[in-house]
Each structure stands twice: as structure tokens, then as C-alpha cells.
Design a protein around this motif. Structure first.
Motif, PDB file in Angstrom:
ATOM      1  N   UNK A 157      -1.212   6.044   4.145  1.00 55.46           N
ATOM      2  CA  UNK A 157      -2.059   6.494   5.251  1.00 55.46           C
ATOM      3  C   UNK A 157      -1.732   5.723   6.528  1.00 55.46           C
ATOM      4  N   UNK A 158      -1.520   4.426   6.416  1.00 55.48           N
ATOM      5  CA  UNK A 158      -1.194   3.619   7.595  1.00 55.48           C
ATOM      6  C   UNK A 158       0.190   3.969   8.148  1.00 55.48           C
ATOM      7  N   UNK A 159       1.123   4.272   7.271  1.00 55.61           N
ATOM      8  CA  UNK A 159       2.452   4.679   7.724  1.00 55.61           C
ATOM      9  C   UNK A 159       2.365   6.002   8.472  1.00 55.61           C
ATOM     10  N   UNK A 160       1.567   6.932   7.950  1.00 55.24           N
ATOM     11  CA  UNK A 160       1.408   8.218   8.623  1.00 55.24           C
ATOM     12  C   UNK A 160       0.724   8.055   9.967  1.00 55.24           C
ATOM     13  N   UNK A 161      -0.229   7.139  10.052  1.00 57.73           N
ATOM     14  CA  UNK A 161      -0.875   6.896  11.342  1.00 57.73           C
ATOM     15  C   UNK A 161       0.121   6.325  12.347  1.00 57.73           C
ATOM     16  N   UNK A 162       1.011   5.452  11.889  1.00 57.29           N
ATOM     17  CA  UNK A 162       2.039   4.912  12.767  1.00 57.29           C
ATOM     18  C   UNK A 162       2.988   5.987  13.263  1.00 57.29           C
ATOM     19  N   UNK A 163       3.375   6.884  12.379  1.00 60.04           N
ATOM     20  CA  UNK A 163       4.256   7.985  12.783  1.00 60.04           C
ATOM     21  C   UNK A 163       3.554   8.891  13.797  1.00 60.04           C
ATOM     22  N   UNK A 164       2.284   9.140  13.596  1.00 60.52           N
ATOM     23  CA  UNK A 164       1.536   9.963  14.549  1.00 60.52           C
ATOM     24  C   UNK A 164       1.441   9.284  15.917  1.00 60.52           C
ATOM     25  N   UNK A 209       0.214  16.026   9.402  1.00 61.66           N
ATOM     26  CA  UNK A 209      -0.815  15.106   8.927  1.00 61.66           C
ATOM     27  C   UNK A 209      -1.626  15.735   7.799  1.00 61.66           C
ATOM     28  N   UNK A 210      -1.930  17.012   7.900  1.00 65.84           N
ATOM     29  CA  UNK A 210      -2.696  17.676   6.844  1.00 65.84           C
ATOM     30  C   UNK A 210      -1.915  17.683   5.532  1.00 65.84           C
ATOM     31  N   UNK A 211      -0.635  17.990   5.585  1.00 70.61           N
ATOM     32  CA  UNK A 211       0.191  17.986   4.374  1.00 70.61           C
ATOM     33  C   UNK A 211       0.329  16.571   3.833  1.00 70.61           C
ATOM     34  N   UNK A 212       0.551  15.604   4.714  1.00 68.48           N
ATOM     35  CA  UNK A 212       0.681  14.214   4.278  1.00 68.48           C
ATOM     36  C   UNK A 212      -0.580  13.686   3.628  1.00 68.48           C
ATOM     37  N   UNK A 213      -1.725  13.993   4.209  1.00 71.13           N
ATOM     38  CA  UNK A 213      -2.981  13.553   3.598  1.00 71.13           C
ATOM     39  C   UNK A 213      -3.237  14.278   2.282  1.00 71.13           C
ATOM     40  N   UNK A 214      -2.794  15.526   2.185  1.00 71.46           N
ATOM     41  CA  UNK A 214      -2.905  16.233   0.912  1.00 71.46           C
ATOM     42  C   UNK A 214      -2.069  15.569  -0.170  1.00 71.46           C
ATOM     43  N   UNK A 215      -0.849  15.174   0.172  1.00 69.99           N
ATOM     44  CA  UNK A 215       0.002  14.471  -0.784  1.00 69.99           C
ATOM     45  C   UNK A 215      -0.619  13.124  -1.142  1.00 69.99           C
ATOM     46  N   UNK A 239      -3.815  12.300  -1.052  1.00 71.07           N
ATOM     47  CA  UNK A 239      -5.002  12.536  -1.868  1.00 71.07           C
ATOM     48  C   UNK A 239      -4.623  12.881  -3.305  1.00 71.07           C
ATOM     49  N   UNK A 240      -3.614  13.725  -3.471  1.00 73.62           N
ATOM     50  CA  UNK A 240      -3.156  14.064  -4.826  1.00 73.62           C
ATOM     51  C   UNK A 240      -2.604  12.836  -5.533  1.00 73.62           C
ATOM     52  N   UNK A 241      -1.868  12.009  -4.806  1.00 74.03           N
ATOM     53  CA  UNK A 241      -1.323  10.769  -5.388  1.00 74.03           C
ATOM     54  C   UNK A 241      -2.444   9.823  -5.789  1.00 74.03           C
ATOM     55  N   UNK A 242      -3.462   9.708  -4.937  1.00 71.64           N
ATOM     56  CA  UNK A 242      -4.580   8.819  -5.250  1.00 71.64           C
ATOM     57  C   UNK A 242      -5.358   9.315  -6.460  1.00 71.64           C
ATOM     58  N   UNK A 243      -5.560  10.624  -6.556  1.00 75.53           N
ATOM     59  CA  UNK A 243      -6.300  11.169  -7.695  1.00 75.53           C
ATOM     60  C   UNK A 243      -5.554  11.001  -9.003  1.00 75.53           C
ATOM     61  N   UNK A 244      -4.230  11.098  -8.952  1.00 77.90           N
ATOM     62  CA  UNK A 244      -3.469  11.000 -10.199  1.00 77.90           C
ATOM     63  C   UNK A 244      -3.156   9.562 -10.596  1.00 77.90           C
ATOM     64  N   UNK A 245      -2.848   8.703  -9.633  1.00 81.70           N
ATOM     65  CA  UNK A 245      -2.426   7.336  -9.954  1.00 81.70           C
ATOM     66  C   UNK A 245      -3.412   6.261  -9.514  1.00 81.70           C
ATOM     67  N   UNK A 246      -4.345   6.597  -8.621  1.00 81.06           N
ATOM     68  CA  UNK A 246      -5.333   5.618  -8.186  1.00 81.06           C
ATOM     69  C   UNK A 246      -4.878   4.723  -7.048  1.00 81.06           C
ATOM     70  N   UNK A 247      -3.742   5.040  -6.434  1.00 78.44           N
ATOM     71  CA  UNK A 247      -3.234   4.192  -5.359  1.00 78.44           C
ATOM     72  C   UNK A 247      -2.348   5.021  -4.439  1.00 78.44           C
ATOM     73  N   UNK A 248      -2.273   4.613  -3.172  1.00 77.62           N
ATOM     74  CA  UNK A 248      -1.368   5.251  -2.217  1.00 77.62           C
ATOM     75  C   UNK A 248      -0.375   4.242  -1.647  1.00 77.62           C
ATOM     76  N   UNK A 289       3.096   2.459  -1.202  1.00 72.95           N
ATOM     77  CA  UNK A 289       4.437   3.021  -1.276  1.00 72.95           C
ATOM     78  C   UNK A 289       5.299   2.341  -2.339  1.00 72.95           C
ATOM     79  N   UNK A 290       5.048   1.081  -2.652  1.00 73.57           N
ATOM     80  CA  UNK A 290       5.831   0.411  -3.688  1.00 73.57           C
ATOM     81  C   UNK A 290       5.588   1.026  -5.059  1.00 73.57           C
ATOM     82  N   UNK A 291       4.407   1.560  -5.270  1.00 71.88           N
ATOM     83  CA  UNK A 291       4.061   2.156  -6.544  1.00 71.88           C
ATOM     84  C   UNK A 291       4.493   3.617  -6.652  1.00 71.88           C
ATOM     85  N   UNK A 292       5.105   4.145  -5.626  1.00 69.32           N
ATOM     86  CA  UNK A 292       5.484   5.556  -5.605  1.00 69.32           C
ATOM     87  C   UNK A 292       6.973   5.752  -5.895  1.00 69.32           C
ATOM     88  N   UNK A 293       7.592   4.810  -6.534  1.00 69.62           N
ATOM     89  CA  UNK A 293       9.017   4.909  -6.822  1.00 69.62           C
ATOM     90  C   UNK A 293       9.351   6.059  -7.790  1.00 69.62           C
TER      91      UNK A 293
END
Length: 102
Positions: free
Chosen positions: A29-36, A75-81, A83-92, A94-98
């Protein structure tokens, strides 16, 4: 200072803060905010140049509106991804998204 210089400095500061935010964070989320912020700073500079070089150029204004719409969709697509990542793995983080690489 002229209004053009103020607008360009504002855009440069926004871009710099966004670059720092995108490169220094590990949270999606913070990375996406920086890109925005980076895209917003670039748009501020784009609008400033169009306003001071060609104030009657309406295609430039339409281009900015289209880019802002694409920013909102990204941003809508990124937040959707995220949210889906958080629901499935419990974290957003980036190190855990390998395991997404692939």
C-alpha cells in the motif's frame, strides 16, 4: 518567483517524496501511494507547462484527465490485489510475496 517556477517546484517535491516512499517501503500500500505521488507530481509539471506555453490547448487538458482516470483505475486494481493478498496470506509485505513471481 513566477507561478511557473512555483508549480514546477511543487511537482518536483511531490515526485521526490513519492520516489522516496516507493523505494524505501516494503508494504504494498505504501509503495502504491509513492507511485501515485510520483504520477501526481509529473501531472502537476505537465499541467504547468501546458498552462504557460499553450493556455488555449484543450487536448492537453483532456490528456491530463485521461491520465488521472488511469491513475484511479491503477489504484483500484492495486488495492484489489492487495486486499486479495491480505485475505489469503494475512500480509501485504513485499518480501513475503515472492511466491507470486512466476
Amino acid at each position: 518567483m513566477t507561478a511557473l517556477v512555483v508549480a514546477l517546484l511543487t511537482g518536483a517535491v511531490l515526485f521526490g517524496v513519492g520516489l522516496y516512499g516507493a523505494l524505501s517501503q516494503t508494504n504494498l500500500v505504501m509503495i502504491m501511494m509513492g507511485v501515485e505521488l510520483m504520477l501526481g507530481g509529473a501531472l502537476v509539471n505537465l499541467v504547468a507547462f501546458w498552462r504557460f506555453l499553450h493556455p488555449e490547448a484543450y487536448p492537453g487538458q483532456m490528456f491530463v484527465l485521461i491520465v488521472m482516470t488511469v491513475m484511479a483505475l491503477e489504484m483500484a486494481v492495486g488495492f484489489g490485489v492487495g486486499t486479495a493478498r491480505f485475505r489469503s496470506k494475512g500480509s501485504v509485505e513485499m518480501e513475503e510475496a515472492r511466491e507470486l513471481k512466476g
